[in-house]
Design an enzyme around this catalytic site. Structure first.
Site, PDB file in Angstrom:
ATOM      1  N   HIS A  66     -16.216  -3.846   7.088  1.00 53.72           N
ATOM      2  CA  HIS A  66     -15.424  -3.782   5.862  1.00 53.72           C
ATOM      3  C   HIS A  66     -15.712  -4.912   4.887  1.00 53.72           C
ATOM      4  O   HIS A  66     -14.999  -5.085   3.904  1.00 53.72           O
ATOM      5  CB  HIS A  66     -13.915  -3.747   6.158  1.00 53.72           C
ATOM      6  N   ARG A  81      -6.368  -8.645  -8.935  1.00 54.02           N
ATOM      7  CA  ARG A  81      -7.043  -9.921  -9.261  1.00 54.02           C
ATOM      8  C   ARG A  81      -8.469  -9.615  -9.698  1.00 54.02           C
ATOM      9  O   ARG A  81      -8.909  -8.483  -9.608  1.00 54.02           O
ATOM     10  CB  ARG A  81      -7.093 -10.793  -8.012  1.00 54.02           C
ATOM     11  N   LYS A  93       0.810  -1.227   0.000  1.00 62.10           N
ATOM     12  CA  LYS A  93       0.000   0.000   0.000  1.00 62.10           C
ATOM     13  C   LYS A  93       0.840   1.272   0.000  1.00 62.10           C
ATOM     14  O   LYS A  93       0.439   2.273  -0.591  1.00 62.10           O
ATOM     15  CB  LYS A  93      -0.947   0.008   1.194  1.00 62.10           C
ATOM     16  N   GLU A 132      -2.645   8.037   7.451  1.00 63.03           N
ATOM     17  CA  GLU A 132      -3.263   8.964   6.507  1.00 63.03           C
ATOM     18  C   GLU A 132      -4.519   9.558   7.132  1.00 63.03           C
ATOM     19  O   GLU A 132      -5.029   9.072   8.143  1.00 63.03           O
ATOM     20  CB  GLU A 132      -3.570   8.271   5.163  1.00 63.03           C
TER      21      GLU A 132
END
Ligand code: ADP
Length: 447
Positions: free
Chosen positions: A235, A292, A116, A200
């Site tokens: 999530h 993917r 990431k 972040e």
């Protein structure tokens, strides 16, 4: 083109890949664990090879056994599906070393985008918007505090190697941040074997919007427009749709073009999804890239007419993308419901067991991607998803009504499923209006 593909996966996605192979005239070989020995889709493959007991670590995640199966069965390519080894760059590399084509990106492109921190760096370089925060990995408490002061609280600590919604912590103030940073890194090390974490800006009210992309080995990359996957719990996505509702056409073009730009810059071949969060002014910020095919790819197939799985196989075999960007247009609206074997009224408790009642819906605009047949026993070892109901119609309002109609037809028992919850969503006025945020479902469930 390949002559024989090994499918290193199970369930509905294994069946989806079998179907794509059949349509391309390619033979296919399935691997399976003992827990899946009776799975009906195995009969549709040209061969099926048992690779071990139920636990994934001893079967679907076991690289030597999968490679051995591919070699024994004389396969020239491996399709990893999603989950399991699909985003494992080491596996892609082993395939290359064994001269078996991995149907997906090169190990280099996968590693570059899979990390990431690196992915954010690449995005920033090509002008794709990302959240403000640390430039790279961060292990120093003081530095973390300085960055958080700059971008403003709340902030989120995330693992560079994180996935599946794990390895994240939201911090609303300096005390919380100081208390969390070291622990987050230790947890990331334990969970992912990589302790790198970054911070972040945390966006409180966001929509999850993602862009489907396709690349080939000749440097071409296109996007297939966006999906909105804001209906989530912990999530985990429960409902996905394409295109995103109420997105301004200019914002859409900017969003989708920036995703395609990143995929092109990464020299990416195959199917990829660039995930973004979108705020209430429709500003978007890239989160990560999934290297993917995704669970929710069918909604994009419905609105664009592109077969993503088939195209992924063709580009892996070296063909050029059969489409240019100008060939891709949105037509109609599609909604997917992930039908999970869970008792949503009792905290989403797993509801494994034998399915005696199985009456799937049908009719115009209804597609069901599932490996389940009457009498199927849901194994306890894997993901709880038993089917994907995908509905397509001319407009979003019609798609919602049609989804509700199809969910009502769908009878499954005695195991419990999420069908009832998805019906509630179809009849929810905020959902119908479009543009709910990612915490909407959890707020609804708390009531
Ligand atoms: P994973 O790889 O684990 O799926 P993501 O980076 O895609 O991690 O984030 C997963 C989810 O966490 C997002 O869909 C969103 O709900 C939440 N999230 C991640 N980053 C932020 C952020 N900066 N602000 C708000 N929510 C975030």
């Amino acid at each position: 083109m390949f002559s024989r593909v090994l499918i290193a996966n199970r369930g509905e996605i294994a069946l989806r890949i079998i179907r794509a192979c059949r349509e391309l005239g390619i033979e296919c070989v399935c691997v399976y664990s003992k827990a899946d020995a009776d799975a009906p889709y195995l009969r549709l493959a040209d061969a099926a090879i048992c690779i071990g007991p139920g636990p994934a670590s001893e079967s679907y995640l076991n690289i030597p056994r999968i490679i051995a199966a591919a070699e024994v069965a004389n396969c020239d390519a491996i399709h990893p599906g999603y989950g399991f080894l699909a985003e494992n760059a080491h596996f892609a590399e082993v395939c290359r070393d064994c001269k078996i084509e991995f149907i997906g990106p090169s190990p280099e492109a996968m590693s570059a985008l899979g990390d990431k921190i690196n992915c954010k760096r690449m995005a920033k370089k090509v002008g794709v918007p990302v959240f403000g925060g640390s430039e790279g990995a961060i292990d120093d408490e003081q530095k973390a505090v300085e960055i958080a002061d700059k971008v403003g609280y709340p902030v989120i600590i995330k693992a560079a190697a994180g996935g599946g919604g794990r390895g994240m912590r939201v911090c609303h103030n300096e005390v919380a941040l100081r208390a969390s940073i070291r622990q987050a890194s230790q947890e990331a090390q334990a969970a992912f074997g990589n302790g790198a974490v970054f911070i972040e800006k945390f966006l409180e009210k966001a929509r999850h919007v993602e862009v489907q992309c396709l690349g080939d080995k000749h440097g071409n990359a296109i996007h297939l427009y966006e999906r909105d996957c804001s209906t989530q719990r912990r999530h985990q996505k429960l409902i996905e749709e394409a295109p995103g509702p109420n997105i301004d056409p200019k914002r859409r073009e900017a969003l989708c073009a920036s995703a395609a730009k990143l995929i092109k810059a990464a020299n990416y071949s195959g199917a990829a999804t660039v995930e973004f969060l979108m705020d209430d002014k429709q500003n978007f910020y890239m989160l990560e890239v999934n290297t993917r095919v995704q669970v929710e790819h069918p909604v994009t197939e419905c609105i664009t007419g592109v077969d993503i799985v088939r195209t992924g196989i063709r580009v892996a075999a070296g063909e050029e993308l059969p489409y240019r960007q100008k060939d891709i247009a949105i037509r109609g609206h599609a909604i997917e419901c992930r039908i999970n074997a869970e008792d949503w009224e009792r905290g989403f408790a797993p509801s494994a067991g034998k399915i005696d009642v199985w009456e799937p819906p049908g009719g115009p605009g209804v597609r069901l991607d599932t490996h389940v047949v009457p009498g199927y026993r849901v194994p306890t070892n894997y993901d709880s998803m038993i089917a994907k109901l995908i509905v397509y119609a001319d407009t979003r309002a019609e798609a919602i009504r049609r989804t509700d109609r199809a969910l009502k037809e769908f009878r499954v028992g005695p195991i419990k499923t999420t069908i009832g919850l998805q019906r509630e969503m179809m009849n929810n006025s905020a959902f119908q209006k479009g543009g709910i945020d990612i915490h909407f479902l959890e707020r609804l469930l708390k009531r």
